[in-house]
Design an enzyme around this catalytic site. Structure first.
Site, short mmCIF file in Angstrom:
data_model
loop_
_atom_site.label_atom_id
_atom_site.label_comp_id
_atom_site.label_asym_id
_atom_site.label_seq_id
_atom_site.Cartn_x
_atom_site.Cartn_y
_atom_site.Cartn_z
N LEU A 21 0.69 -1.09 0.10
CA LEU A 21 -0.03 0.03 -0.03
C LEU A 21 0.95 1.21 -0.06
O LEU A 21 0.28 2.36 -0.19
CB LEU A 21 -1.03 -0.04 1.01
CG LEU A 21 -2.07 -1.03 1.30
CD1 LEU A 21 -2.75 -1.13 2.73
CD2 LEU A 21 -2.92 -0.88 0.35
N GLY A 24 6.73 4.35 -2.53
CA GLY A 24 7.97 4.76 -2.04
C GLY A 24 8.73 3.96 -1.18
O GLY A 24 9.78 4.31 -0.57
N ASN A 25 8.11 2.98 -0.61
CA ASN A 25 8.22 2.30 0.63
C ASN A 25 8.88 0.97 -0.26
O ASN A 25 8.12 -0.04 -0.65
CB ASN A 25 7.47 2.07 1.62
CG ASN A 25 8.03 0.87 2.53
OD1 ASN A 25 8.56 -0.14 2.41
ND2 ASN A 25 7.11 1.00 3.70
N LEU A 26 10.15 0.62 -0.65
CA LEU A 26 10.58 -0.40 -1.52
C LEU A 26 10.22 -1.61 -0.99
O LEU A 26 9.96 -2.63 -1.65
CB LEU A 26 12.09 -0.12 -1.80
CG LEU A 26 12.34 1.08 -2.34
CD1 LEU A 26 14.02 0.99 -2.77
CD2 LEU A 26 11.71 1.59 -3.36
N ALA A 27 10.58 -2.03 0.37
CA ALA A 27 10.38 -3.37 0.81
C ALA A 27 8.76 -3.90 1.00
O ALA A 27 8.43 -4.86 0.42
CB ALA A 27 10.74 -3.43 2.29
N HIS A 127 -4.17 4.24 3.75
CA HIS A 127 -4.23 3.27 5.07
C HIS A 127 -3.75 3.84 6.34
O HIS A 127 -4.39 3.53 7.40
CB HIS A 127 -3.58 2.15 4.49
CG HIS A 127 -2.26 1.73 4.53
ND1 HIS A 127 -1.53 2.53 3.50
CD2 HIS A 127 -1.19 1.30 5.37
CE1 HIS A 127 -0.19 2.49 3.54
NE2 HIS A 127 0.03 1.80 4.51
N GLU A 161 4.16 12.92 9.68
CA GLU A 161 4.22 11.59 10.01
C GLU A 161 4.87 11.38 11.26
O GLU A 161 5.61 10.22 11.46
CB GLU A 161 4.93 10.94 8.71
CG GLU A 161 4.29 11.18 7.57
CD GLU A 161 3.76 9.99 6.97
OE1 GLU A 161 4.32 8.85 7.31
OE2 GLU A 161 2.77 10.11 6.10
N HIS A 229 10.93 7.91 5.23
CA HIS A 229 10.91 8.81 6.63
C HIS A 229 12.36 8.98 6.65
O HIS A 229 13.25 8.15 6.40
CB HIS A 229 10.03 8.15 7.55
CG HIS A 229 8.82 7.69 7.46
ND1 HIS A 229 8.25 6.61 7.87
CD2 HIS A 229 7.96 8.60 7.52
CE1 HIS A 229 6.88 6.82 7.52
NE2 HIS A 229 6.68 7.99 7.42
N ASP A 231 13.90 8.61 9.41
CA ASP A 231 14.27 7.63 10.41
C ASP A 231 15.02 6.32 9.54
O ASP A 231 15.37 5.51 10.27
CB ASP A 231 13.51 7.16 11.49
CG ASP A 231 12.24 6.57 11.06
OD1 ASP A 231 12.21 6.25 9.95
OD2 ASP A 231 11.50 6.30 12.08
N ASN A 340 7.67 -5.10 5.40
CA ASN A 340 6.84 -3.98 5.36
C ASN A 340 7.67 -2.55 5.37
O ASN A 340 6.76 -1.61 5.43
CB ASN A 340 5.40 -4.04 6.13
CG ASN A 340 4.31 -4.61 5.49
OD1 ASN A 340 4.09 -4.16 3.99
ND2 ASN A 340 3.29 -4.88 5.88
N CYS A 346 11.25 1.90 13.76
CA CYS A 346 9.93 2.15 13.42
C CYS A 346 8.68 1.93 14.41
O CYS A 346 7.74 2.14 14.61
CB CYS A 346 9.35 1.65 11.88
SG CYS A 346 10.45 2.01 10.69
#
Ligand code: SUG
Length: 415
Positions: A21, A24-27, A127, A161, A229, A231, A340, A346
């Site tokens: 979902l 930009g979050n590759l994993a 989400h 965020e 992010h 972090d 994820n 995180c």
């Protein structure tokens, strides 16, 4: 009791799944559609909390919100045959990543002398935008003591965020600190989730001293490479800033500004030649918990994935062998969350406060961890295929699982 840093980890909810979902979050994108293991994920998260307890660190937790999100299903008129991505949004367990729950300014930083928490609106990903109402209720309960002030999110026009884009430098946790807000600018292939005006609004609400508050831009190339992010590429604790050389748009200017506000700064910059930006993002080297252990030695709690990268392993060996402030590197296994895009950092929200002022139902000890583990082992689904999301049978099972957890913790009020 003295003011200490407490890590509040998100308990991994029974609907943990891989739906791809987060652009930009590759994993998360790479694992879209994979079968997830909610029970193993939750037990991994709990083991990380126990690991911190064993190090002598105070530990707290937050419970997962009700999922699927009934209000979202209803307001979007999501019924049989609906777009699977919409269904997955309602079922997401993403509230586990509590670094995105809120931004926290400890009392010594604020002109009001109170610890401020602003709940993040997380508006960039649909989400995640569903999380804040439950987070707000939970934080109001956990931090009801008058030494805290819990704020609702900033207006949704400005993406926020939370603590994942916020760092704090200080002599000791209980002393006044310098707070660094890191924002992104849109323009690359992926969204910049933290807006500058959201960060500035949070700082004003929290009554921060402008001389001890900085706003710095994240490197657009880092966002484009998958650092959705800050972090993912930088972490701070006490006097130490541990950052990748490509974390900030203007690294030299950023370090100089921080050093001007906080002269005791100890900067550990990891050069790209030692660990490339891509390798830093793949291994989540910087999504580590940088903690001060009792006795003041500093440890870096890294995901196990770091040891699978020869470059990162070599770097970490040299880090500990050198005479720097980070004396220990401690790997933890949070693979289900990592898949994820959620590493050890995180999964936790740092709150600097007197533990006696926190509602004790949100504080962990070994006995409570045993109780939570029993509920997970008994009620969390062993596995979820994303195709099962939306099933009435699974819905009954995950709703019952959460109810069991709330009952075991005396938190039915969040039901
Ligand atoms: O917002 N992943 C989360 C990971 C958050 C990590 N947090 C920090 N870096 N502090 C996110 O991208 C993936 C869910 C899915 O695709 O099913 C997700 O939401």
């Amino acid at each position: 009791m003295a003011v200490v840093e407490i890590n509040f980890d998100g308990i991994v909810g029974p609907t943990h799944n891989y739906a791809g979902l987060s652009l930009g979050n590759l994993a998360a994108t790479a694992n879209a559609g994979a079968v997830s293991y909610p029970r193993a994920a939750a037990l991994q998260g709990l083991a990380k909390m126990r690991h911190n307890l064993a190090l002598g660190l105070p530990q707290g937790f937050f419970v997962p919100p009700p999922r699927p999100d009934a209000a979202f299903l209803e307001s979007m008129a999501i019924g049989p045959g609906a777009d699977p991505a919409l269904v997955a949004m309602a079922w997401s367990a993403s509230a586990m990543w509590t670094a995105n729950a809120a931004t926290v300014s400890p009392a010594p930083d604020s002109a009001h002398g109170r610890c401020h928490l602003t709940v993040a609106n997380l508006r960039s990903m649909p989400h995640r935008s569903l999380e804040w109402p439950h987070t707000l209720r939970q934080l109001e309960l956990a931090f009801a003591h008058p030494t805290f002030r819990v704020h609702p999110p900033v207006p949704h026009a400005f993406g926020d965020e939370g603590a994942a884009n916020h760092m704090r430098l200080c002599e000791q946790h209980g002393a006044p600190g310098v707070e660094v807000f890191v924002y992104g600018r849109s323009g690359g292939p992926f969204p910049a989730r933290q807006h500058e005006q959201a960060s500035r609004a949070v700082a004003r609400r929290h009554g921060l001293d402008p001389a001890r508050t900085l706003f710095v831009e994240q490197n657009p190339a880092a966002i484009a490479a998958g650092a959705f992010h800050n972090d993912v590429v930088a972490v701070a604790n006490a006097r130490v800033l541990f950052a990748h050389a490509e974390a900030f748009a203007d690294p030299a200017g950023t370090y100089a500004a921080i050093a001007a506000a906080f002269p005791a700064l100890e900067l550990i910059e990891v050069p790209s030649a030692a660990v490339s930006l891509e390798e830093a993002i793949r291994s989540y080297l910087f999504n580590a918990q940088l903690v001060s252990l009792p006795g003041d030695e500093m440890a870096l709690i890294v995901p196990r994935e770091c040891s699978e990268s020869p470059a990162v392993s070599r770097y970490l060996e040299s880090l500990v062998a050198g005479n720097g402030p980070i004396r220990r590197v401690l790997p933890v296994d949070v693979r289900q969350s990592m898949a994820n895009g959620g590493g050890p950092a995180c999964l936790r929200l740092r709150v600097v406060c007197d533990p006696a002022h926190v509602d004790p139902r949100f504080l962990l000890d070994e006995r409570k961890a045993d109780t939570i583990a029993r509920v997970m082992a008994r009620h969390w689904p062993e596995q979820i295929d994303p195709g099962e999301l939306g099933s009435a049978t699974l819905r009954r099972a995950v709703e019952a699982a959460r109810a069991q957890l709330l009952e075991a913790l005396g938190l039915q009020i969040l039901g």
